[in-house]
Design a protein around this motif. Structure first.
Motif, short mmCIF file in Angstrom:
data_model
loop_
_atom_site.label_atom_id
_atom_site.label_comp_id
_atom_site.label_asym_id
_atom_site.label_seq_id
_atom_site.Cartn_x
_atom_site.Cartn_y
_atom_site.Cartn_z
N LEU A 171 0.80 -1.21 0.00
CA LEU A 171 0.00 0.00 0.00
C LEU A 171 0.84 1.27 0.00
O LEU A 171 0.35 2.35 -0.33
N LEU A 175 -1.01 -0.64 7.12
CA LEU A 175 -2.36 -1.20 7.00
C LEU A 175 -3.20 -0.60 8.12
O LEU A 175 -2.88 -0.73 9.30
N GLU A 176 -4.28 0.08 7.77
CA GLU A 176 -5.10 0.78 8.74
C GLU A 176 -6.45 0.11 8.96
O GLU A 176 -6.85 -0.17 10.07
N SER A 180 -11.05 -2.29 4.05
CA SER A 180 -10.94 -1.44 2.86
C SER A 180 -9.57 -1.54 2.21
O SER A 180 -9.45 -1.40 0.99
N ASP A 181 -8.54 -1.79 3.01
CA ASP A 181 -7.18 -1.82 2.47
C ASP A 181 -6.90 -3.08 1.66
O ASP A 181 -6.20 -3.02 0.63
N GLU A 184 -8.20 -2.76 -1.74
CA GLU A 184 -7.39 -1.81 -2.50
C GLU A 184 -6.17 -2.51 -3.11
O GLU A 184 -5.80 -2.25 -4.26
#
Length: 284
Positions: A171, A175-176, A180-181, A184
């Protein structure tokens, strides 16, 4: 987001494995530095445990003979290594035929040098068959951001199995929010991604496994998952289905061991024997 439950998986049945090792496909695992050959071994054995027909392991030449003795079920290829035992990435001549013929190629388990891994992935990709599935794991994920153009032709037949740290590298940030990540990452690379119990495909499909124990966070566990995915791909399973099934089966194997051994302390190698038992329970 769909939950990966036994009911869902039974309704999403795996294709027939056929009655021959040739009908169940072949897996090539490339990794295994001299100090870490066990990662490639775990991935390869996991592929066989879920039904892959044939297995080739490509590891540092120092580890090749012991690997062949320890794994009579596999063909083993020794790869040139550095003085420190890292697999060199600039000479894959001994592996050219295997890269061109394997139905599933796994790159990364047990590699230990980012520069040589980058060279290895860049050298290997043009040799992989246009019809093969490609799975990148471990150090191969760490160097993937530098190889986006090289891996672009594999969009749609690419699988990534990052842990949270590796996902952050893909990313370009920490990674948060995995929900959603992870999608992505799937969209960015045109890949099916398994990370943190979540599966996402580039078309927007999202799944979550409800199984799994903290004990899965142990050395070698990710190699077992990568190998299980590869084995199901070799059997003719489409990528999203293979990753969903393997992610659940891997997690459920951890549940079985947590009940028998404890939530912590079971070994990644102990997951291997549980994989076919979970498949049987699911009717596969």
């Amino acid at each position: 987001m769909r939950d990966l439950t036994p009911v869902l998986l039974r309704d999403w049945a795996l294709p027939s494995a056929g009655d021959s090792k040739y009908s169940r496909g072949d897996v090539l695992v490339v990794g295994g530095a001299a100090k870490t050959p066990g990662a490639a071994l775990l991935a390869g054995l996991a592929a066989l445990r879920v039904g892959a027909g044939r297995l080739t392991l490509a590891v540092a030449e120092q580890a090749a003979v012991p690997m062949a003795v320890a794994t009579p079920e596999a063909g083993v290829v020794g790869l040139p290594q550095t003085a420190r035992g890292s697999v060199r990435g600039d000479d894959l001549g001994a592996l050219e035929d295997d890269l061109g013929s394997a139905g599933v190629v796994v790159l990364g388990p047990g590699l230990d040098d980012p520069d040589h891994t980058r060279d290895l992935v860049r050298t290997a990709l043009p040799l992989v068959s246009d019809e093969a599935w490609l799975l990148l794991d471990a150090y191969a994920l760490g160097v993937l951001p530098d190889l986006r153009d090289d891996v672009a032709p594999f969009a749609g037949r690419l699988v990534l199995t990052p842990n949270s740290t590796e996902a952050g590298r893909l990313l370009g940030r920490d990674l948060e929010d995995a929900e959603s990540d992870v999608p992505e990452i799937a969209r960015t690379f045109g890949a099916v991604v398994s990370c943190q119990g979540l599966v996402a495909d580039p078309d927007g499909g999202r799944w979550r496994t409800g199984a799994g124990q903290i004990g899965l966070a142990t050395s070698g566990s990710g190699d077992v998952l990568a190998g299980a995915i590869a084995g199901l791909l070799a059997r003719g399973t489409e990528p999203a289905q293979a990753v969903c099934w393997a992610s659940h089966v891997h997690a459920a194997a951890g549940d079985r061991l947590a009940a028998a051994v404890g939530r912590l302390g079971f070994l990644a190698s102990e997951l291997l024997a549980e994989l076919p038992r979970v498949l049987v329970e699911l009717g596969a």
